[in-house]
Design a protein around this motif. Structure first.
Motif, PDB file in Angstrom:
ATOM      1  N   THR A 197     -25.235  14.325  26.725  1.00 45.51           N
ATOM      2  CA  THR A 197     -26.203  13.528  25.915  1.00 45.51           C
ATOM      3  C   THR A 197     -27.007  14.295  24.735  1.00 45.51           C
ATOM      4  O   THR A 197     -26.863  13.597  23.686  1.00 45.51           O
ATOM      5  CB  THR A 197     -27.372  13.343  27.197  1.00 45.51           C
ATOM      6  OG1 THR A 197     -26.956  12.482  28.311  1.00 45.51           O
ATOM      7  CG2 THR A 197     -28.601  12.622  26.399  1.00 45.51           C
ATOM      8  N   ALA A 198     -26.985  15.466  24.835  1.00 43.62           N
ATOM      9  CA  ALA A 198     -27.372  16.434  23.885  1.00 43.62           C
ATOM     10  C   ALA A 198     -26.368  16.379  22.744  1.00 43.62           C
ATOM     11  O   ALA A 198     -26.946  16.258  21.546  1.00 43.62           O
ATOM     12  CB  ALA A 198     -27.838  17.850  24.211  1.00 43.62           C
ATOM     13  N   GLN A 199     -25.180  16.682  22.967  1.00 44.36           N
ATOM     14  CA  GLN A 199     -24.324  16.423  21.961  1.00 44.36           C
ATOM     15  C   GLN A 199     -24.213  15.043  21.105  1.00 44.36           C
ATOM     16  O   GLN A 199     -23.977  15.324  20.064  1.00 44.36           O
ATOM     17  CB  GLN A 199     -22.928  16.757  22.537  1.00 44.36           C
ATOM     18  CG  GLN A 199     -22.589  18.221  22.786  1.00 44.36           C
ATOM     19  CD  GLN A 199     -21.415  18.262  23.843  1.00 44.36           C
ATOM     20  OE1 GLN A 199     -20.937  17.583  24.570  1.00 44.36           O
ATOM     21  NE2 GLN A 199     -20.847  19.694  23.720  1.00 44.36           N
ATOM     22  N   LYS A 200     -24.249  13.995  22.012  1.00 46.15           N
ATOM     23  CA  LYS A 200     -24.474  12.787  21.529  1.00 46.15           C
ATOM     24  C   LYS A 200     -25.563  12.363  20.645  1.00 46.15           C
ATOM     25  O   LYS A 200     -25.377  11.970  19.438  1.00 46.15           O
ATOM     26  CB  LYS A 200     -24.384  11.729  22.320  1.00 46.15           C
ATOM     27  CG  LYS A 200     -24.513  10.347  22.227  1.00 46.15           C
ATOM     28  CD  LYS A 200     -23.359   9.711  21.323  1.00 46.15           C
ATOM     29  CE  LYS A 200     -23.721   8.154  21.090  1.00 46.15           C
ATOM     30  NZ  LYS A 200     -22.890   7.795  19.707  1.00 46.15           N
ATOM     31  N   LEU A 201     -26.541  12.820  20.905  1.00 46.44           N
ATOM     32  CA  LEU A 201     -28.008  12.901  19.815  1.00 46.44           C
ATOM     33  C   LEU A 201     -27.579  13.600  18.651  1.00 46.44           C
ATOM     34  O   LEU A 201     -27.738  12.969  17.556  1.00 46.44           O
ATOM     35  CB  LEU A 201     -28.960  13.536  20.810  1.00 46.44           C
ATOM     36  CG  LEU A 201     -29.537  12.605  21.917  1.00 46.44           C
ATOM     37  CD1 LEU A 201     -30.743  13.173  22.625  1.00 46.44           C
ATOM     38  CD2 LEU A 201     -30.059  11.149  21.304  1.00 46.44           C
ATOM     39  N   VAL A 202     -27.152  14.847  18.784  1.00 46.79           N
ATOM     40  CA  VAL A 202     -26.817  15.497  17.528  1.00 46.79           C
ATOM     41  C   VAL A 202     -25.731  14.870  16.790  1.00 46.79           C
ATOM     42  O   VAL A 202     -25.833  14.858  15.562  1.00 46.79           O
ATOM     43  CB  VAL A 202     -26.398  17.266  17.908  1.00 46.79           C
ATOM     44  CG1 VAL A 202     -25.956  17.680  16.797  1.00 46.79           C
ATOM     45  CG2 VAL A 202     -27.653  17.799  18.665  1.00 46.79           C
ATOM     46  N   LEU A 203     -24.859  14.481  17.282  1.00 45.55           N
ATOM     47  CA  LEU A 203     -23.718  13.848  16.486  1.00 45.55           C
ATOM     48  C   LEU A 203     -24.345  12.647  15.737  1.00 45.55           C
ATOM     49  O   LEU A 203     -24.059  12.272  14.815  1.00 45.55           O
ATOM     50  CB  LEU A 203     -22.590  13.277  17.434  1.00 45.55           C
ATOM     51  CG  LEU A 203     -21.561  14.584  17.919  1.00 45.55           C
ATOM     52  CD1 LEU A 203     -20.923  14.028  19.102  1.00 45.55           C
ATOM     53  CD2 LEU A 203     -20.761  15.065  16.904  1.00 45.55           C
ATOM     54  N   ASN A 204     -25.112  11.734  16.427  1.00 41.83           N
ATOM     55  CA  ASN A 204     -25.835  10.846  15.688  1.00 41.83           C
ATOM     56  C   ASN A 204     -26.671  11.318  14.520  1.00 41.83           C
ATOM     57  O   ASN A 204     -26.583  10.570  13.420  1.00 41.83           O
ATOM     58  CB  ASN A 204     -26.883  10.189  16.621  1.00 41.83           C
ATOM     59  CG  ASN A 204     -26.125   9.293  17.808  1.00 41.83           C
ATOM     60  OD1 ASN A 204     -24.754   8.884  17.711  1.00 41.83           O
ATOM     61  ND2 ASN A 204     -26.927   8.728  18.756  1.00 41.83           N
ATOM     62  N   MET A 205     -27.210  12.307  14.725  1.00 41.80           N
ATOM     63  CA  MET A 205     -28.072  12.809  13.779  1.00 41.80           C
ATOM     64  C   MET A 205     -27.191  13.199  12.440  1.00 41.80           C
ATOM     65  O   MET A 205     -27.634  13.104  11.424  1.00 41.80           O
ATOM     66  CB  MET A 205     -29.094  13.988  14.046  1.00 41.80           C
ATOM     67  CG  MET A 205     -30.034  13.673  15.252  1.00 41.80           C
ATOM     68  SD  MET A 205     -30.736  15.030  16.121  1.00 41.80           S
ATOM     69  CE  MET A 205     -31.906  15.681  15.209  1.00 41.80           C
ATOM     70  N   ILE A 206     -26.241  13.771  12.969  1.00 42.57           N
ATOM     71  CA  ILE A 206     -25.312  14.347  11.811  1.00 42.57           C
ATOM     72  C   ILE A 206     -24.798  13.316  10.814  1.00 42.57           C
ATOM     73  O   ILE A 206     -24.874  13.440   9.639  1.00 42.57           O
ATOM     74  CB  ILE A 206     -24.319  15.346  12.273  1.00 42.57           C
ATOM     75  CG1 ILE A 206     -24.838  16.681  12.964  1.00 42.57           C
ATOM     76  CG2 ILE A 206     -23.196  15.677  11.335  1.00 42.57           C
ATOM     77  CD1 ILE A 206     -23.869  17.380  13.814  1.00 42.57           C
TER      78      ILE A 206
END
Length: 272
Positions: A197-206
């Protein structure tokens, strides 16, 4: 600082099999609530990497994700959503997974253990120092990802990473590391959960921040989105109605003519 895999640490919960469905769901949700706060702490690191990505893409470079298992799949999902959402070419953001495309659906045994394969996979795309490569690995120890970033560093290619452990071997290799420490998983070691979930959130942000910086959003609208299904066509019509203060029929005709929300707005404004 010693490297401790908190992603592999014992769950804060036990006797999971004795919990009711409601207890399981509530406890998973309670753990999930901590993830955005962990991401928030990493915003300074995320900002540094995004600035690098924007700089590289503005000079004709591309963004690559490399990962294994869940991490690799998340990179591929994020990359695959950029063309329809922002109207960019399919080769601007590219996701690569250990074991190749077959690993998207089914785990490929030992694919993540090769230190050389990631660079071979990247090399098929004619890499240059204009590109930036982000390695994704919850543990921060995946040989496929670490080996890929090492090779990129040797070739003068910018490297970043998204991991969920502090001071991991991957963070040591990446020039622009992101560490989102989410702590032990609800099911011990199941890093597809909070870490995923954390990785998905960061990817969205990037990618979202990068694409806005590159000019693919107007106001708060996806004016460059591909009109690839009826839902998106309808969204485009509504955008034009609001932006240009015109009725549905005129908006529909404009979109049919220009096949792009951005072009429709531009040409309408020029013609009026």
């Amino acid at each position: 600082m010693d490297f401790i895999k908190t992603t592999e640490a014992d769950s804060n919960y036990n006797q999971l099999e004795q919990m009711s469905v409601n207890q399981l769901l509530t406890n998973i949700n309670n753990e999930d609530k901590t993830v955005p706060l962990a991401v928030e702490k990493a915003i300074p690191q995320i900002e540094i990497l995004v600035n690098q990505v924007v700089t590289k893409l503005k000079t004709g470079g591309r963004l690559f994700y490399i990962g294994a298992g869940t991490s690799g799949r998340l990179g591929i999902v994020d990359a695959s959503e950029c063309p329809p959402t922002f109207g960019v070419p399919h080769n601007l953001v590219i996701g690569l997974i250990a074991g190749g495309d077959q690993a998207i659906r089914k785990a490929v045994e030992f694919a993540e253990d090769s230190k050389e394969q990631a660079w071979k996979d990247l090399s098929a795309h004619n890499m240059s120092n204009k590109d930036v490569v982000i390695g994704i690995a919850a543990s921060g120890t995946t040989p496929y990802v670490i080996g890929g970033l090492k090779a990129c560093n040797e070739q003068g290619i910018s490297t970043g990473c998204i991991t969920c452990n502090i001071n991991s071997p991957l963070s040591q290799v990446a020039k622009f590391p992101i560490e989102v420490v989410v702590g032990p998983e609800f099911v011990t070691g199941s890093s597809r959960m909070k870490a995923g979930t954390a990785q998905k959130l960061v990817l969205n942000m990037i990618t979202t921040t990068t694409m806005i910086q590159l000019g693919h959003v107007k106001g708060n609208k996806m004016v460059d989105m591909q009109l690839s299904n009826n839902k998106l066509v309808d969204r485009g019509i509504k955008m034009l109605m609001k932006e240009l203060s015109i009725d549905k029929e005129n908006a529909k005709n404009l979109l049919n003519k220009y096949k792009s929300v951005r072009l429709a707005i531009k040409n309408y404004n020029h013609g009026n």
